[in-house]
Design an enzyme around this catalytic site. Structure first.
Site, PDB file in Angstrom:
ATOM      1  N   SER A   1       0.839  -1.193   0.000  1.00  0.00           N
ATOM      2  CA  SER A   1       0.000   0.000   0.000  1.00  0.00           C
ATOM      3  C   SER A   1       0.881   1.253   0.000  1.00  0.00           C
ATOM      4  O   SER A   1       1.777   1.376  -0.826  1.00  0.00           O
ATOM      5  CB  SER A   1      -0.967  -0.045   1.188  1.00  0.00           C
ATOM      6  OG  SER A   1      -2.036   0.862   1.000  1.00  0.00           O
TER       7      SER A   1
ATOM      8  N   ASP B   1      -5.391  -3.825  -2.567  1.00  0.00           N
ATOM      9  CA  ASP B   1      -4.442  -3.347  -1.551  1.00  0.00           C
ATOM     10  C   ASP B   1      -3.722  -4.495  -0.839  1.00  0.00           C
ATOM     11  O   ASP B   1      -4.355  -5.405  -0.301  1.00  0.00           O
ATOM     12  CB  ASP B   1      -5.224  -2.515  -0.528  1.00  0.00           C
ATOM     13  CG  ASP B   1      -4.332  -1.686   0.365  1.00  0.00           C
ATOM     14  OD1 ASP B   1      -3.325  -2.214   0.867  1.00  0.00           O
ATOM     15  OD2 ASP B   1      -4.645  -0.505   0.581  1.00  0.00           O
TER      16      ASP B   1
END
Length: 308
Positions: free
Chosen positions: A40, A155
């Protein structure tokens, strides 16, 4: 004392700017980062550092304000699975650090994403840096997922917000984690102080004001009722938890628990941690403060390690 570092940078939105300060603290104290991994927001900083352009990245982030954040939001009106396409933010990042193959970066770099079709981690150690970053930052429902072959990537922090076991290790190095999803309590509204009506009336009387006793009693009783309502509202923990807030909190709890699990499975030698609610996901306009907090937290963690 070992000075070579395998560095792991966790997920956490704007809190990930703390990674910049953490890296600066490590280098200022004579540590050499020999490999890096991130997911991320951690993937962005990991990739830019591995490319040798962290200084340029820092300068860019320090200029980010709310207007730039809004300009980077390419709203996705034609799809029901995301709010933002995510192309514009990658284009902005590529202006700072041109894309290149991950295997050609100056140190080994691992970018971690999550495959929602097969429920497994995907580790990028070769191929386009920013294709990997785009996959790793794909916050569900916000950024459009990235399809690569038969994988649909979101993510990396969904499955592993602190990918300690993913970083490439070399003999004699130490494992250092910059954890920006530290266990934290959900913020609650503080119980307000009572209104001191009697004190205010006494103050007025000392200045020569005359307040009829009937009015004085009514004001005192009214203030007590208001204080009771305020205290009850503040103590009602579920009052501010709407549908969106509940989903957000569920995600926060999942991230916190997955981070704790990662720490138990692969304990780092140095663990710097920032509380999950220290900053909001989109507080990028607070870059200077967040970077400085990252430096402070890493220095504190290094002090513990060096004293041990």
């Amino acid at each position: 004392m070992a000075k070579n570092v395998a560095l792991v940078l966790g997920s956490g939105g704007a809190r990930g700017l703390a990674h910049i300060g953490a890296i600066e603290a490590l280098e200022q104290r004579g540590y050499t980062i020999t490999s890096i991994a991130g997911c991320s927001m951690g993937s962005i900083i990991a990739g830019m550092y591995a490319a040798g352009q962290l200084k340029e990245a820092k300068e860019w982030f320090l200029q980010v304000d709310k207007q730039l954040i809004l300009r980077m939001m390419d709203i996705n009106l034609l799809s029901g699975n995301s709010l933002v396409k995510g192309k514009r933010i990658i284009q902005e990042l590529e202006r700072v650090v041109p894309d290149r193959p991950i295997e050609q970066l100056r140190i080994p770099c691992t970018i971690v994403a999550s495959d929602m079709m097969n429920t497994e981690e995907v580790l990028f150690r070769s191929g386009s840096l920013f294709e990997a970053v785009r996959a790793s930052i794909s916050i569900p429902l916000f950024f459009k997922p990235v399809q690569i072959g038969n994988r649909l990537l979101i993510d990396g922090g969904i499955l592993n917000p602190l990918p300690l076991h993913c970083v490439e290790r070399t003999e004699g190095d130490i494992l250092v984690a910059m954890d920006i999803s530290g266990k934290d309590c959900m913020p609650t509204e503080a119980v307000p102080d009572p209104i001191d009506v009697e004190g205010k009336l006494t103050e007025l009387q000392s200045k020569g004001w005359t307040v009829p006793s009937s009015v004085e009693n009514q004001l005192i009783q009214l203030s007590k009722r208001v204080d009771n309502i305020r205290r009850k509202r503040a103590s009602d923990l579920g009052r501010n938890v709407n549908f969106v807030g509940l989903l957000d909190r569920m995600s926060d709890m999942q991230i916190q628990q997955n981070t704790l699990l990662a720490l138990r499975l692969t304990p780092p030698d140095v663990h710097a941690v920032m509380r999950q609610y220290a900053y909001n996901t989109f507080d990028f306009d607070k870059a200077e403060t967040i970077i400085e907090d990252g430096r402070r937290l890493m220095n504190t963690a290094l002090d513990r390690y060096e004293r041990a």
